[in-house]
Design an enzyme around this catalytic site. Structure first.
Site, PDB file in Angstrom:
ATOM      1  N   SER A  65       0.856  -1.181   0.000  1.00  0.00           N
ATOM      2  CA  SER A  65       0.000   0.000   0.000  1.00  0.00           C
ATOM      3  C   SER A  65       0.892   1.231   0.000  1.00  0.00           C
ATOM      4  O   SER A  65       2.126   1.114   0.024  1.00  0.00           O
ATOM      5  CB  SER A  65      -0.886   0.005   1.247  1.00  0.00           C
ATOM      6  N   LYS A  66       0.252   2.384   0.005  1.00  0.00           N
ATOM      7  CA  LYS A  66       1.019   3.630  -0.090  1.00  0.00           C
ATOM      8  C   LYS A  66       2.030   3.795   1.042  1.00  0.00           C
ATOM      9  O   LYS A  66       3.000   4.524   0.893  1.00  0.00           O
ATOM     10  CB  LYS A  66       0.058   4.824  -0.108  1.00  0.00           C
ATOM     11  N   ARG A  67       1.764   3.095   2.145  1.00  0.00           N
ATOM     12  CA  ARG A  67       2.707   3.197   3.264  1.00  0.00           C
ATOM     13  C   ARG A  67       4.100   2.706   2.857  1.00  0.00           C
ATOM     14  O   ARG A  67       5.100   3.077   3.431  1.00  0.00           O
ATOM     15  CB  ARG A  67       2.234   2.321   4.425  1.00  0.00           C
ATOM     16  N   HIS A  68       4.137   1.824   1.850  1.00  0.00           N
ATOM     17  CA  HIS A  68       5.424   1.242   1.445  1.00  0.00           C
ATOM     18  C   HIS A  68       6.093   2.027   0.322  1.00  0.00           C
ATOM     19  O   HIS A  68       7.118   1.614  -0.192  1.00  0.00           O
ATOM     20  CB  HIS A  68       5.205  -0.198   0.963  1.00  0.00           C
ATOM     21  N   GLY A  69       5.509   3.137  -0.065  1.00  0.00           N
ATOM     22  CA  GLY A  69       6.053   3.895  -1.192  1.00  0.00           C
ATOM     23  C   GLY A  69       4.981   3.974  -2.257  1.00  0.00           C
ATOM     24  O   GLY A  69       3.856   3.508  -2.049  1.00  0.00           O
TER      25      GLY A  69
END
Ligand code: GLU
Length: 466
Positions: free
Chosen positions: A239-243
């Protein structure tokens, strides 16, 4: 030519996600490698969530990655008549029925099931109804009776069996008359002759329902290959948390499509311990046999490493074309001044992305250099005056700025000044680049050319010690 027909079927409700791009790539590679056909179908039956902007974003990303389709894009929203006919067919054959249960009734039943620790599923209230009230209705597909399970052999995961007690009567048409995903995907895959469905394994649970629909509609069932998900480093779903998860954000960050393709294919597929694959290699080597069963872990460092590799080994002419929008974005006017291809050649070794390359190129095209304060303090001191004057003279006389003649100039300057190479090169580098990280000094001189080089040394002379 084989009769393989595969497809990529994105729902246009956002951008092209890394996971979607990998699914598209696997389909594309298999079709190309086996001279089959790759169909692109836009699944836009959910009118409220689908947008043209998102369709364009998906098409742009596929084009950027070079994933051209043989047929399509085909829009499901153009095919509502066909879907309506098929709903009617199932109703006429007694394989589907209208359900008048209201949302409130269904919610209440769901709550009760949860409370009693049962799996919430439709209880079949309207299954045997003979009246047709004047009320809004959905159409449900009757889970076939007398069968306990549905099994299929997944090309990646092996045999998968679903007990029918897990399933209920699926809604195939909503109250507003629009058909649902599980229903139309079957009609389209069948009508488009798709014989192998490759998609993310988040669709595994849909597969038994779809198989039952194929059978009810009299279609033959395709093969399935469910590709494991992509996870972040923490093993949670990417998800966006990972980039960034949007493919096109990587384009904006200066990644090359070939690096992205190479990276994506290795997220779940391997070929011995090889890491670098051109698209032609992949067309030849890719097969579902080497797709792993476990989830791939997204690793931005590896993507960056691949990008550096493709920048290092890329064709300078092509790279310079790709670099132009990045230069323009930074307000760099590259049309006059050093040759862009030569600038690129000097930067290929030291740039991991086109964004980095554009930054590295900045000093070549600057009208007026801005000196790095620290570098200025250290290297543009009054005692460098004689050195710069001598360099001006020698470079002015240098017949051509080839590596060989520049080496000779340096030799002479070092001899006259009794300075070591670094003591000549470092101040000169600051004078020529402002102190930016840069290729070798001969390369910088050669690419800048005599006029700019002399102008910059003269400007440095003016600021010495100021
Ligand atoms: N439209 C579905 C999605 O974007 C894919 C359907 C499929 O591949 O069967 O998830």
């Amino acid at each position: 030519m084989s009769d393989l027909r595969v497809r990529f079927a994105p729902s246009p409700t956002g951008y092209l996600h890394i996971g979607g791009a990998r699914t598209a790539l696997f389909n594309y590679l298999l079709a190309k490698g086996q001279s089959g056909k790759f169909v692109l179908r836009i699944e836009d039956t959910d009118v409220a969530r689908s947008t043209q902007e998102s369709v364009d974003a998906i098409l742009d990303a596929m084009e950027w990655l070079g994933l051209s389709c043989d047929e399509g894009p085909i829009y499901q929203s153009d095919r509502f008549d066909l879907y309506r006919q098929k709903v009617q067919q199932l109703l006429d054959e007694g394989k589907a029925y209208r359900c008048y249960c209201s949302a409130e009734e269904l919610d209440a039943k769901r709550e009760l099931a949860k409370k009693e620790g049962r799996k919430p599923k439709y209880d079949g209230t309207c299954r045997h109804r003979t009246d047709s009230p004047d009320a809004p209705s959905v159409v449900r597909f009757k889970l076939p009776e007398g069968r306990e399970e549905t099994t299929f052999i997944d090309r990646i995961k092996g045999s998968i069996c679903f007990r029918h007690e897990e399933l209920d009567d699926l809604i195939i048409q909503r109250t507003d008359g629009t058909p649902t995903y599980n229903f139309v995907v079957v009609i389209d895959d069948a009508e488009m002759g798709i014989n192998l469905v490759i998609r993310g394994d988040d669709h595994i649970n849909n597969t038994p329902r779809q198989i039952l629909l194929y059978e009810a509609l009299g279609y033959s069932v395709p093969e399935f290959a469910h590709v494991p998900m992509i996870l972040g480093a923490d093993k949670k779903r990417l998800s966006k948390r990972h980039g960034a998860t949007s493919v096109m954000v990587y384009q904006e960050m200066g990644y090359l499509p070939e690096a992205m393709v190479n990276y994506l294919v290795r997220l779940g597929w391997s070929f011995g311990d090889e890491e670098i694959f051109s698209i032609d290699d992949l067309v030849e080597k890719f097969s579902l046999d080497n797709v792993g069963r476990s989830a791939g872990v997204f690793n931005p460092e590896k993507l960056l490493w691949l990008n550096s590799h493709y920048i290092k080994t890329g064709d300078p002419q092509r790279l310079s074309d790709l670099l132009k929008p990045f230069l323009e974005k930074n307000g760099i006017i590259y049309k006059n001044g050093p040759d862009l291809i030569e600038v690129v050649q000097g930067l290929q070794e030291r740039s991991s992305t086109l964004v980095e390359m554009a930054l590295g190129a900045e000093f070549y095209f600057a009208d007026q250099l801005t000196y790095d304060e620290k570098a200025k303090k250290k290297f543009l001191k009054p005692e460098q005056k004689d050195l710069f004057l001598l360099l001006l003279e020698k470079l002015d006389q240098c017949p051509s700025f080839t590596e060989e003649s520049l080496e000779k100039v340096f030799g002479e300057v070092m001899e006259i000044t009794e300075l070591k190479f670094g003591k000549v090169a470092q101040p000169l580098r600051v004078a020529l680049t402002g102190g930016a990280p840069s290729p070798g000094i001969y390369d910088v001189l050669r690419v800048l050319g005599r006029d700019i080089a002399l102008k910059r040394i003269s400007s440095a002379l003016e600021v010495l010690g100021s």
